[in-house]
Design a protein around this motif. Structure first.
Motif, PDB file in Angstrom:
ATOM      1  N   LYS A   1      49.928  59.426  -7.998  1.00 43.90           N
ATOM      2  CA  LYS A   1      50.750  58.540  -7.165  1.00 43.90           C
ATOM      3  C   LYS A   1      49.942  57.957  -6.022  1.00 43.90           C
ATOM      4  CE  LYS A   1      52.345  62.238  -4.222  1.00 43.90           C
ATOM      5  NZ  LYS A   1      53.428  62.925  -3.616  1.00 43.90           N
ATOM      6  N   PRO A   2      50.337  56.798  -5.517  1.00 41.60           N
ATOM      7  CA  PRO A   2      49.660  56.224  -4.350  1.00 41.60           C
ATOM      8  C   PRO A   2      49.959  57.040  -3.094  1.00 41.60           C
ATOM      9  CG  PRO A   2      51.036  54.581  -5.473  1.00 41.60           C
ATOM     10  CD  PRO A   2      51.337  55.918  -6.080  1.00 41.60           C
ATOM     11  N   HIS A   3      49.008  57.057  -2.172  1.00 46.82           N
ATOM     12  CA  HIS A   3      49.188  57.739  -0.892  1.00 46.82           C
ATOM     13  C   HIS A   3      49.965  56.855   0.071  1.00 46.82           C
ATOM     14  CE1 HIS A   3      46.427  60.946  -1.849  1.00 46.82           C
ATOM     15  NE2 HIS A   3      45.463  60.088  -2.101  1.00 46.82           N
ATOM     16  N   ASP A   4      50.635  57.467   1.024  1.00 42.70           N
ATOM     17  CA  ASP A   4      51.184  56.765   2.172  1.00 42.70           C
ATOM     18  C   ASP A   4      50.021  56.650   3.155  1.00 42.70           C
ATOM     19  OD1 ASP A   4      52.263  56.040   4.616  1.00 42.70           O
ATOM     20  OD2 ASP A   4      54.029  57.311   4.413  1.00 42.70           O
ATOM     21  N   ALA A   5      49.294  55.536   3.124  1.00 44.13           N
ATOM     22  CA  ALA A   5      48.056  55.389   3.890  1.00 44.13           C
ATOM     23  C   ALA A   5      48.290  55.554   5.387  1.00 44.13           C
ATOM     24  CB  ALA A   5      47.410  54.041   3.594  1.00 44.13           C
ATOM     25  N   GLY A   6      49.418  55.119   5.905  1.00 46.21           N
ATOM     26  CA  GLY A   6      49.689  55.273   7.336  1.00 46.21           C
ATOM     27  C   GLY A   6      49.798  56.724   7.736  1.00 46.21           C
ATOM     28  N   LYS A   7      50.599  57.480   7.016  1.00 48.71           N
ATOM     29  CA  LYS A   7      50.796  58.900   7.333  1.00 48.71           C
ATOM     30  C   LYS A   7      49.522  59.697   7.073  1.00 48.71           C
ATOM     31  CE  LYS A   7      53.584  62.925   6.276  1.00 48.71           C
ATOM     32  NZ  LYS A   7      54.623  63.504   5.462  1.00 48.71           N
ATOM     33  N   LEU A   8      48.919  59.488   5.903  1.00 48.14           N
ATOM     34  CA  LEU A   8      47.713  60.233   5.554  1.00 48.14           C
ATOM     35  C   LEU A   8      46.560  59.849   6.476  1.00 48.14           C
ATOM     36  CD1 LEU A   8      46.659  62.352   3.614  1.00 48.14           C
ATOM     37  CD2 LEU A   8      45.983  60.513   2.071  1.00 48.14           C
ATOM     38  N   GLY A   9      46.498  58.581   6.873  1.00 52.43           N
ATOM     39  CA  GLY A   9      45.449  58.144   7.794  1.00 52.43           C
ATOM     40  C   GLY A   9      45.528  58.874   9.121  1.00 52.43           C
ATOM     41  N   GLN A  10      46.734  59.099   9.626  1.00 49.07           N
ATOM     42  CA  GLN A  10      46.904  59.842  10.882  1.00 49.07           C
ATOM     43  C   GLN A  10      46.466  61.297  10.717  1.00 49.07           C
ATOM     44  OE1 GLN A  10      50.919  59.379  12.234  1.00 49.07           O
ATOM     45  NE2 GLN A  10      50.698  57.177  12.540  1.00 49.07           N
ATOM     46  N   GLU A  11      46.812  61.899   9.588  1.00 52.84           N
ATOM     47  CA  GLU A  11      46.397  63.282   9.332  1.00 52.84           C
ATOM     48  C   GLU A  11      44.882  63.370   9.195  1.00 52.84           C
ATOM     49  OE1 GLU A  11      48.591  64.741   5.977  1.00 52.84           O
ATOM     50  OE2 GLU A  11      50.513  64.352   6.941  1.00 52.84           O
ATOM     51  N   PHE A  12      44.297  62.395   8.505  1.00 52.15           N
ATOM     52  CA  PHE A  12      42.839  62.385   8.339  1.00 52.15           C
ATOM     53  C   PHE A  12      42.147  62.195   9.684  1.00 52.15           C
ATOM     54  CE2 PHE A  12      42.042  61.168   3.605  1.00 52.15           C
ATOM     55  CZ  PHE A  12      42.656  62.333   3.217  1.00 52.15           C
ATOM     56  N   ALA A  13      42.694  61.331  10.543  1.00 51.48           N
ATOM     57  CA  ALA A  13      42.095  61.119  11.861  1.00 51.48           C
ATOM     58  C   ALA A  13      42.059  62.425  12.652  1.00 51.48           C
ATOM     59  CB  ALA A  13      42.861  60.047  12.625  1.00 51.48           C
ATOM     60  N   ALA A  14      43.115  63.216  12.560  1.00 53.29           N
ATOM     61  CA  ALA A  14      43.138  64.520  13.228  1.00 53.29           C
ATOM     62  C   ALA A  14      42.075  65.447  12.636  1.00 53.29           C
ATOM     63  CB  ALA A  14      44.523  65.158  13.124  1.00 53.29           C
ATOM     64  N   LEU A  15      41.913  65.424  11.329  1.00 52.49           N
ATOM     65  CA  LEU A  15      40.881  66.247  10.692  1.00 52.49           C
ATOM     66  C   LEU A  15      39.483  65.814  11.119  1.00 52.49           C
ATOM     67  CD1 LEU A  15      42.338  66.523   7.087  1.00 52.49           C
ATOM     68  CD2 LEU A  15      42.073  68.382   8.732  1.00 52.49           C
ATOM     69  N   VAL A  16      39.270  64.515  11.231  1.00 49.47           N
ATOM     70  CA  VAL A  16      37.966  63.999  11.653  1.00 49.47           C
ATOM     71  C   VAL A  16      37.661  64.451  13.083  1.00 49.47           C
ATOM     72  CG1 VAL A  16      36.710  61.879  12.249  1.00 49.47           C
ATOM     73  CG2 VAL A  16      37.918  62.043  10.062  1.00 49.47           C
ATOM     74  N   ARG A  17      38.631  64.323  13.981  1.00 49.00           N
ATOM     75  CA  ARG A  17      38.432  64.781  15.363  1.00 49.00           C
ATOM     76  C   ARG A  17      38.070  66.270  15.378  1.00 49.00           C
ATOM     77  NH1 ARG A  17      42.773  61.308  16.259  1.00 49.00           N
ATOM     78  NH2 ARG A  17      44.258  63.017  16.168  1.00 49.00           N
ATOM     79  N   GLY A  18      38.776  67.056  14.578  1.00 48.54           N
ATOM     80  CA  GLY A  18      38.474  68.490  14.492  1.00 48.54           C
ATOM     81  C   GLY A  18      37.094  68.752  13.926  1.00 48.54           C
ATOM     82  N   GLY A  19      36.699  67.972  12.933  1.00 55.01           N
ATOM     83  CA  GLY A  19      35.365  68.125  12.346  1.00 55.01           C
ATOM     84  C   GLY A  19      34.262  67.847  13.348  1.00 55.01           C
ATOM     85  N   PHE A  20      34.426  66.791  14.137  1.00 52.63           N
ATOM     86  CA  PHE A  20      33.427  66.498  15.169  1.00 52.63           C
ATOM     87  C   PHE A  20      33.419  67.571  16.249  1.00 52.63           C
ATOM     88  CE2 PHE A  20      33.343  61.964  13.686  1.00 52.63           C
ATOM     89  CZ  PHE A  20      31.999  61.935  13.427  1.00 52.63           C
ATOM     90  N   ALA A  21      34.584  68.095  16.599  1.00 44.32           N
ATOM     91  CA  ALA A  21      34.637  69.169  17.604  1.00 44.32           C
ATOM     92  C   ALA A  21      33.890  70.404  17.101  1.00 44.32           C
ATOM     93  CB  ALA A  21      36.082  69.512  17.943  1.00 44.32           C
ATOM     94  N   LEU A  22      34.086  70.756  15.835  1.00 39.96           N
ATOM     95  CA  LEU A  22      33.365  71.907  15.262  1.00 39.96           C
ATOM     96  C   LEU A  22      31.865  71.658  15.241  1.00 39.96           C
ATOM     97  CD1 LEU A  22      35.679  72.831  12.254  1.00 39.96           C
ATOM     98  CD2 LEU A  22      35.221  74.240  14.277  1.00 39.96           C
TER      99      LEU A  22
END
Length: 62
Positions: free
Chosen positions: A37-58
């Motif tokens: 199925k296609p992703h909800d790019a808006g919702k998933l994009g926000q979740e990914f942005a949080a993961l990216v911030r966490g990755g840079f913090a680590l």
């Protein structure tokens, strides 16, 4: 900071490259794949942005 993203139905990818003030370079990439199925790019994009911030913090604290 450098950014490259891409998507197609069922795939979303966000990749970032950043250099710290002390010259260290970090890359963080997140990808979601669900061919059923296609992703909800808006919702998933926000979740990914949080993961990216966490990755840079680590990375910064390593």
């Amino acid at each position: 900071m450098w950014y490259k993203g891409g998507s197609e139905p069922g795939v979303l990818d966000l990749s970032y490259l950043a250099r710290s003030k002390d010259g260290r370079t970090f890359v963080v990439t997140v990808m979601g794949v669900d061919p059923a199925k296609p992703h909800d790019a808006g919702k998933l994009g926000q979740e990914f942005a949080a993961l990216v911030r966490g990755g840079f913090a680590l990375a910064r604290n390593s």
